[in-house]
Write a protein that holds these residues in place. Structure first.
Motif, PDB file in Angstrom:
ATOM      1  N   PHE B 107       9.475  19.508   0.805  1.00  9.21           N
ATOM      2  CA  PHE B 107       8.725  19.221  -0.424  1.00  9.21           C
ATOM      3  C   PHE B 107       8.559  20.496  -1.241  1.00  9.21           C
ATOM      4  O   PHE B 107       8.054  21.485  -0.721  1.00  9.21           O
ATOM      5  N   ILE B 108       8.982  20.462  -2.495  1.00  6.52           N
ATOM      6  CA  ILE B 108       8.678  21.548  -3.418  1.00  6.52           C
ATOM      7  C   ILE B 108       7.676  20.983  -4.420  1.00  6.52           C
ATOM      8  O   ILE B 108       7.983  20.050  -5.170  1.00  6.52           O
ATOM      9  N   LEU B 109       6.459  21.517  -4.384  1.00  9.24           N
ATOM     10  CA  LEU B 109       5.351  20.975  -5.166  1.00  9.24           C
ATOM     11  C   LEU B 109       4.984  21.940  -6.281  1.00  9.24           C
ATOM     12  O   LEU B 109       4.979  23.155  -6.082  1.00  9.24           O
ATOM     13  N   GLU B 110       4.639  21.377  -7.438  1.00  9.53           N
ATOM     14  CA  GLU B 110       4.155  22.203  -8.540  1.00  9.53           C
ATOM     15  C   GLU B 110       2.644  22.335  -8.424  1.00  9.53           C
ATOM     16  O   GLU B 110       1.943  21.336  -8.197  1.00  9.53           O
ATOM     17  N   GLU B 111       2.181  23.544  -8.550  1.00  9.50           N
ATOM     18  CA  GLU B 111       0.743  23.807  -8.592  1.00  9.50           C
ATOM     19  C   GLU B 111       0.088  22.829  -9.572  1.00  9.50           C
ATOM     20  O   GLU B 111       0.592  22.657 -10.688  1.00  9.50           O
ATOM     21  N   GLY B 147       4.428  24.928 -14.046  1.00 11.76           N
ATOM     22  CA  GLY B 147       5.507  25.154 -15.010  1.00 11.76           C
ATOM     23  C   GLY B 147       6.801  25.633 -14.372  1.00 11.76           C
ATOM     24  O   GLY B 147       7.811  25.793 -15.052  1.00 11.76           O
ATOM     25  N   LYS B 148       6.801  25.867 -13.055  1.00 13.46           N
ATOM     26  CA  LYS B 148       8.017  26.341 -12.380  1.00 13.46           C
ATOM     27  C   LYS B 148       8.721  25.221 -11.619  1.00 13.46           C
ATOM     28  O   LYS B 148       9.717  25.448 -10.931  1.00 13.46           O
ATOM     29  N   ALA B 149       8.149  24.026 -11.658  1.00 14.19           N
ATOM     30  CA  ALA B 149       8.817  22.830 -11.119  1.00 14.19           C
ATOM     31  C   ALA B 149       8.232  21.658 -11.902  1.00 14.19           C
ATOM     32  O   ALA B 149       7.359  21.855 -12.736  1.00 14.19           O
ATOM     33  N   ASP B 150       8.713  20.455 -11.634  1.00 16.26           N
ATOM     34  CA  ASP B 150       8.241  19.308 -12.401  1.00 16.26           C
ATOM     35  C   ASP B 150       7.547  18.321 -11.473  1.00 16.26           C
ATOM     36  O   ASP B 150       8.110  17.296 -11.117  1.00 16.26           O
ATOM     37  N   GLY B 151       6.351  18.676 -11.038  1.00 17.42           N
ATOM     38  CA  GLY B 151       5.565  17.778 -10.208  1.00 17.42           C
ATOM     39  C   GLY B 151       5.937  17.870  -8.746  1.00 17.42           C
ATOM     40  O   GLY B 151       5.211  18.439  -7.938  1.00 17.42           O
ATOM     41  N   LEU B 152       7.106  17.361  -8.428  1.00 17.90           N
ATOM     42  CA  LEU B 152       7.419  17.147  -7.018  1.00 17.90           C
ATOM     43  C   LEU B 152       8.923  16.909  -6.862  1.00 17.90           C
ATOM     44  O   LEU B 152       9.476  16.020  -7.499  1.00 17.90           O
ATOM     45  N   PHE B 153       9.551  17.735  -6.042  1.00 19.97           N
ATOM     46  CA  PHE B 153      10.950  17.508  -5.657  1.00 19.97           C
ATOM     47  C   PHE B 153      10.979  17.299  -4.141  1.00 19.97           C
ATOM     48  O   PHE B 153      10.252  17.959  -3.414  1.00 19.97           O
ATOM     49  N   ILE B 154      11.816  16.410  -3.681  1.00 21.78           N
ATOM     50  CA  ILE B 154      11.934  16.160  -2.236  1.00 21.78           C
ATOM     51  C   ILE B 154      13.396  16.241  -1.820  1.00 21.78           C
ATOM     52  O   ILE B 154      14.250  15.568  -2.414  1.00 21.78           O
ATOM     53  N   THR B 155      13.677  17.056  -0.825  1.00 25.06           N
ATOM     54  CA  THR B 155      15.027  17.096  -0.253  1.00 25.06           C
ATOM     55  C   THR B 155      14.962  16.566   1.170  1.00 25.06           C
ATOM     56  O   THR B 155      14.245  17.113   2.003  1.00 25.06           O
ATOM     57  N   THR B 156      15.680  15.485   1.407  1.00 29.31           N
ATOM     58  CA  THR B 156      15.751  14.948   2.764  1.00 29.31           C
ATOM     59  C   THR B 156      17.119  15.266   3.377  1.00 29.31           C
ATOM     60  O   THR B 156      18.114  15.351   2.668  1.00 29.31           O
ATOM     61  N   ALA B 157      17.120  15.446   4.676  1.00 27.86           N
ATOM     62  CA  ALA B 157      18.381  15.523   5.415  1.00 27.86           C
ATOM     63  C   ALA B 157      18.272  14.516   6.542  1.00 27.86           C
ATOM     64  O   ALA B 157      17.164  14.201   6.987  1.00 27.86           O
ATOM     65  N   GLY B 158      19.395  14.004   6.987  1.00 25.90           N
ATOM     66  CA  GLY B 158      19.362  12.975   8.007  1.00 25.90           C
ATOM     67  C   GLY B 158      20.412  13.198   9.074  1.00 25.90           C
ATOM     68  O   GLY B 158      21.462  13.793   8.814  1.00 25.90           O
ATOM     69  N   VAL B 159      20.077  12.728  10.256  1.00 26.20           N
ATOM     70  CA  VAL B 159      20.999  12.791  11.384  1.00 26.20           C
ATOM     71  C   VAL B 159      21.132  11.384  11.955  1.00 26.20           C
ATOM     72  O   VAL B 159      20.136  10.670  12.092  1.00 26.20           O
ATOM     73  N   GLY B 160      22.350  11.004  12.257  1.00 23.72           N
ATOM     74  CA  GLY B 160      22.598   9.703  12.862  1.00 23.72           C
ATOM     75  C   GLY B 160      23.680   9.819  13.914  1.00 23.72           C
ATOM     76  O   GLY B 160      24.250  10.892  14.120  1.00 23.72           O
ATOM     77  N   VAL B 161      23.941   8.711  14.561  1.00 25.38           N
ATOM     78  CA  VAL B 161      24.975   8.701  15.601  1.00 25.38           C
ATOM     79  C   VAL B 161      26.003   7.619  15.259  1.00 25.38           C
ATOM     80  O   VAL B 161      25.645   6.517  14.834  1.00 25.38           O
TER      81      VAL B 161
END
Lengths: 348, 348
Positions: B107-111, B147-161
């Motif tokens: 999670f990258i959150l803006e103050e 002002g250095k981000a726009d609210g909220l960015f989310i980066t997910t990564a996933g692992v499967g089989v």
């Protein structure tokens, strides 16, 4: 990487800049991947070019970790956001006793970012991945409008495999155990700070950013019954020790005179009123082992270039309050609390 | 999650806001994790509370994928950035034939972000993860200045089989194969667009955001020799078909009249001059199979709620140019090129 296709003119990597088309998932995104990411991260898994990378089966437990990187500025003595993004995730796997194998990398780019900056960062990531023996197998790129991000954010996730018999856990710490640190403290945070517009200073302090999986493997060979390892990044040694106390229901006593802190680091911290205990490290680890194992473990650490300055800094105590206490150089005692507030924003 | 500790007063989740201390890695970060992330994502791997999560061995090949999410606005009909972050990564694994297992979330959150917004998004992620049967086992949170981000960015990564015998690859497509799509197109992109300040409109269009691993499992059971699947997200059907052509060295011919497009979607696209072929989907997939397998595969898809409107839309052709061509409803033919430029920024 979902795209791997170039068409028409090549990107002007010297003078060009990221625009919104590079995040649209079409031809421009494909070109960015083909001309910037794919050649740098070059590996068979990434080259599959499907929506996911598929790797061979692994024998052992699966370790997974992730880190967002928002460091400002992007470049600092000893590294940049790219080296940090790779080593940070490699280290989170390594301190769990895992052999790091695969990374994914998600890029959030601000419109207007010079290609040259991106190319430099991607080059650092590729080099760090080669050095660490990991492959960057999957990626994604999004672009936000100018002013909606700050240049470049990178989120890496990592997968590793934990060999049988390795059982590291913060909860393993027991009263009487030894607390070790692998080397000099607080260098990463100060190296970044030295580059800040508002608080820049000249110093010889260089980030300790490094991949620790070689050191951790050597430590586990010397001391298979190691209780736990942690890397004291954001929040520094002080906060990480508190986390261990909370996790294991124990206390910790450290000796100030045993802490490996370079004179230059001490001087900068005194000048700016910073406590080196809470300054981030990016190439150091804390280890906890049975007291009887400590001498051999310190020797094993010192035999590795990244553990040359390893030291035993204290021990686990039986403390219902879970306090971290420090015997000061002047013979007194001080409580080392959790980090309160914000010491240095955007340090990693 | 590196921290899992709360201390003192509880967060005011109704009126409070993210500040820089929540990204500092100290007490405030620990409290945010303890009161927002940990209760929502509740699972044994996350609860380990070390620098990494360690899961049991898996039998089979490992699939890995990542996606950054920067959608604006954060909430839209049919979902939000949280549902998108989970389902997007689940789907990237599923279309590789993998069973999705574990996710990480950065999670990258803006103050200044209201806790209420974060709590709502995290709740959506938790619900989507439960629905998809995956665990969010690792996370990280960084905070950047206002002002250095726009609210909220989310980066997910996933692992499967990936189960033995499944060999899906964009490169598998062969001339004569059938091209199928699992349902109505272009709904996600238009649902987001309908919420934009600059271009908002009233419509009944709802994002198709959904996890496709149940559908893909059913498809693989009905047709183990399936050549490939892709999810046509950013860039839409048009771009994804071009990617397949490039990967396999083939062409594709589709029939406009076979494309499942709802009248409301068609109307909005006509009004705004948008081409539904390039609008993002978040709960649809493209499949390529041998022509003789197509009827049974379409039946299997239609037997699943997320494939109810599946259709065969065309076939793979032998085309040295790698072109995607469309027979228009008027009897003509049109080239469906790679997406050029930016149709809709920040759609996912």
């Amino acid at each position: 990487m979902k795209h791997h296709f170039s068409h028409g003119h090549r990107l002007d990597l010297k003078h060009g800049r990221i625009d919104l088309t590079h995040g649209a998932g079409g031809r421009a995104t494909a070109q960015l991947v083909a001309e910037v990411f794919a050649p740098a991260f070059d590996n068979a898994w990434l080259a599959q070019g499907n929506d996911q990378a598929i790797m061979p089966p692994v024998a052992g437990r699966i370790a997974m970790s992730t880190d967002c990187h928002v460091v400002a500025p992007l470049f600092f003595p000893g590294g940049d956001i790219g080296t940090l993004a790779v080593n940070g995730t490699v280290n989170d796997l390594a301190v769990g006793g895992a052999q790091p194998l695969y990374l994914s990398a998600g890029f959030i780019l601000e419109e207007g970012l010079p290609f040259e900056t991106l190319v430099r960062v991607v080059g650092s990531m590729a080099q760090a991945a080669r050095d660490a023996g990991v492959q960057i197998v999957a990626g994604d790129t999004k672009v936000v409008e100018r002013g909606k991000a700050d240049g470049l954010f990178i989120t890496t996730a990592g997968v590793g495999v934990v060999p049988p018999g390795i059982e590291l856990d913060g909860a393993n710490a027991q009263p009487g155990d030894a607390v070790l640190v692998s080397g000099y403290l607080a260098e990463h945070g100060l190296a970044v700070l030295s580059q800040r517009d508002d608080l820049g200073f000249d110093s010889c302090i260089v980030s300790d950013c490094a991949a620790l999986h070689g050191l951790t493997a050597q430590m586990l060979e010397a001391c298979p019954s190691l209780r736990l390892m942690r890397d004291p990044t954001r929040g520094g040694l002080g906060n990480t020790l508190n986390e261990i106390c909370h996790q294991a229901g124990v206390g910790i006593r450290i000796r100030e005179e045993s802490l490996p802190i370079r004179p230059a680091v001490r001087a900068v911290c005194e000048f700016y009123g910073l406590d080196p205990l809470y300054i981030a490290n990016e190439g150091k680890l804390i280890a906890v082992c049975a007291m009887t194992d400590a001498p051999a473990l310190v020797d094993a650490m010192r035999a590795h270039p990244l553990g040359r300055d390893a030291a035993q800094i204290g021990e686990i105590t039986d403390d219902p309050h879970g306090f971290v206490r420090m015997q000061t150089s002047f013979g007194g005692e001080r409580l080392v609390d959790w980090l309160n507030g914000e010491v240095l924003p955007r340090i990693c």
